[in-house]
Design an enzyme around this catalytic site. Structure first.
Site, short mmCIF file in Angstrom:
data_model
loop_
_atom_site.label_atom_id
_atom_site.label_comp_id
_atom_site.label_asym_id
_atom_site.label_seq_id
_atom_site.Cartn_x
_atom_site.Cartn_y
_atom_site.Cartn_z
N LYS A 70 3.18 -18.32 -24.72
CA LYS A 70 2.17 -18.15 -25.75
C LYS A 70 1.43 -16.82 -25.57
O LYS A 70 1.16 -16.39 -24.44
CB LYS A 70 1.20 -19.33 -25.66
CG LYS A 70 0.17 -19.47 -26.76
CD LYS A 70 -0.61 -20.77 -26.51
CE LYS A 70 -1.71 -20.98 -27.53
NZ LYS A 70 -2.45 -22.24 -27.26
N SER B 26 -2.86 -25.08 -31.45
CA SER B 26 -2.82 -23.62 -31.28
C SER B 26 -1.52 -23.12 -30.70
O SER B 26 -1.16 -21.96 -30.89
CB SER B 26 -4.01 -23.14 -30.44
OG SER B 26 -3.85 -23.44 -29.08
N SER C 88 -3.64 -28.92 -27.97
CA SER C 88 -2.81 -27.78 -28.37
C SER C 88 -1.50 -27.63 -27.60
O SER C 88 -0.75 -26.70 -27.88
CB SER C 88 -3.61 -26.48 -28.30
OG SER C 88 -4.47 -26.40 -29.41
#
Length: 534
Positions: A117, A198, A222
């Site tokens: 990420k 997210s 998330s």
């Protein structure tokens, strides 16, 4: 533009705006027939066997994934899960192939391509931006601890995944999967649907077989929500099991990185490479004596026999079809030898929602300011106040759909010595942990609890933002306890996950239960990149 080339800025901003504005699906059918299926749904163990036998090399796997990303992420259905590719990926793969040829294999992750990420620092030629154009120049000065561990284990980091900007902590009206830098990530099962949470880019990339597995981060939901909505196994570890140093923060009391994979085994293999003590993250000191060298040793297809599993009923009821899937899951658990205690509800459910947000506001300001202060000096934005001003100055690029009221609320908070903060934090830990999950496990004499991770994901709506469809995450997130989701079927082709959760450091138990359920059901199905639900 503070030494940042204005043309580059406008190019990046244009990409984000274009991806957000182009809501119609780029493809009307499933994945193009000419996309190589060599790596589709391939497990880490199969990749290792392929490299041992000579069918694959790390370079050939990396090339196959890069070609698949080009065909499906940037073209064709254009799910837009990758925010930046690693220009050194093939060179890293070549080096690892040379090591293997010389007789050195570092372990189960040697030569395995993964994605991470874009809020996790990498000291290479990739940027770390949390999806914000304010950090578009940010080349990290050092690898995050988890990245260093992954590199040491032999992983090939293919690139960074798009995310909800600032990990979805800028506005209460945000759309998950949208960032100013990266644009909008689409769900690979139905392109008009959201990818939730997210860590959307990681979820979509791993589900679409753009990598063997991926790393997400969670403050509350998330890792598990994007995993559930992309048909993945996602593990949110106990806070402190995985270091957070070098990860753009929201909350030091709740943040953690976690593995996201297509199987429980792959999630356990990735977790092996992520854990470890870190002098830069004091929370990891508590993991001493709790870290396992190999989490795969707990994976037992008969692991639910004799287990007592509680059903947290207050997280049901949002969808009749999801509840039907959960009934099927409970029937499977019973057939596998588990004793079901139903209901086994958390008496503190809903009593710490306001205090959780209060703590997040305080910690976000303090933790983010500390991260920004130590960032690459080429980036001129060193405080939350700087970011608020940047967003106002670049409203068209950064705030075309939603604002920054959460940023503004956090900026108004005082230091972490404030009594309001300390009282809210103590309340959170008591109600979510001691009087929440711990008390429920003890009262009902159960080993773990289950709930639906989430409902079928909503249609993406940039005008109105997210509208969640039920599910579980908050108690485990606020307590800092582990939580794993595993595919439990689908509603109209949209994946739904089953959550297992328990007390601190219960990762071995949760992995065992999730594995037993997964092996008995094998409900994951690869995405078809449909324009909408069938």
């Amino acid at each position: 533009m503070n030494d940042f080339d204005r043309r580059d800025f406008l190019r990046l901003a244009g990409l984000g705006a274009a991806a957000a504005l182009t809501l119609e699906a780029a493809a009307q059918t499933s994945a193009p027939a000419n996309v190589s299926a060599d790596v589709e749904e391939l497990t880490i163990s199969a990749m290792q066997e392929g490299m041992r036998s000579g069918r694959f090399t790390s370079r050939s796997l990396t090339e196959l994934y890069l070609a698949r990303i080009d065909a499906l992420d940037k073209h064709g259905p254009a799910v837009n899960s990758m925010i930046e590719m690693n220009p050194d990926a093939l060179q890293i793969a070549d080096t690892l192939d040379q090591e293997r040829k010389a007789g050195r294999v570092r372990g189960s992750m040697h030569g395995i391509p993964i994605v991470i990420k874009d809020n996790i620092d990498t000291a290479d030629r990739m940027h770390t931006t949390a999806g914000s154009l304010a950090l578009a120049e940010n080349i990290a000065l050092a690898d995050a601890h988890v990245v260093r561990r992954l590199r040491e284990a032999g992983a090939v980091i293919l690139g960074k995944t798009n995310l909800s900007e600032w990990a979805n902590f800028r506005s209460s009206h945000s759309t998950s999967g949208w960032s100013g830098r990266g644009g909008l990530t689409r769900n690979a099962y139905a392109l008009d649907r959201n990818a939730c949470g997210s860590s959307t880019g990681t979820g979509v990339a791993v589900s679409a077989s753009f990598a063997a597995a991926g790393v997400g981060t969670e403050t509350d939901g998330s890792v598990v929500c994007p995993s559930s909505s992309s048909g993945l196994v996602g593990l949110k570890p106990t806070v402190g099991l995985v270091s957070r140093s070098g990860i753009i923060p929201i909350s030091h009391s709740q943040d953690t990185a976690g593995p996201m994979a297509r199987t429980v085994t792959d999630a356990a293999i990735l977790l092996n490479a992520m854990t470890g003590l870190d002098s830069l993250d004091a929370a990891t000191l508590a993991s001493r004596g709790h870290v396992e060298a190999d989490y795969t040793k707990f994976l037992d297809a008969d692991g639910l026999r004799g287990a007592r599993i509680g059903v947290a009923r207050q997280y049901f009821g949002s969808s009749d079809r999801v509840d039907a899937l959960m009934k099927d899951a409970i029937d499977v658990l019973t057939k596998l030898g588990a004793t079901i205690v139903d209901p086994a509800n958390l008496e503190t459910h809903g009593k710490f929602d306001e205090s959780e947000f209060e703590v997040l506001l305080y910690e976000f300001k303090a933790d983010l300011n500390a991260y920004l202060a130590a960032m690459n000096p080429k980036v001129p934005y060193r405080t939350l106040a700087d970011l608020i001003k940047f967003n106002e100055d670049h409203r068209e690029q950064e705030m075309p759909w939603f604002g920054q009221e959460t940023f503004i609320a956090a900026q108004k908070k005082g230091p972490l010595t404030d009594e309001a903060y300390k009282k809210a934090l103590a309340k959170n830990h008591r109600l979510a942990g001691a009087e929440g999950i711990d008390a429920t496990l003890k009262k009902h004499k159960v080993d773990a609890l289950i709930a639906p991770t989430g409902g079928p994901v909503w249609t993406t709506d940039l005008v109105n933002g997210d509208h969640y469809t039920g599910g579980y995450s908050s108690a485990s997130a606020v307590a800092g306890y582990p939580h794993i989701t595993v595919p439990a079927g689908a509603v109209y082709g949209l994946p739904v996950g089953l959550s297992f959760f328990a007390g601190a450091w219960s990762e071995p138990l949760l992995l065992k239960y999730a594995f037993a359920y997964e092996q008995a059901t094998k409900l994951r199905k690869a995405p078809r990149f449909l324009p909408s639900v069938p």
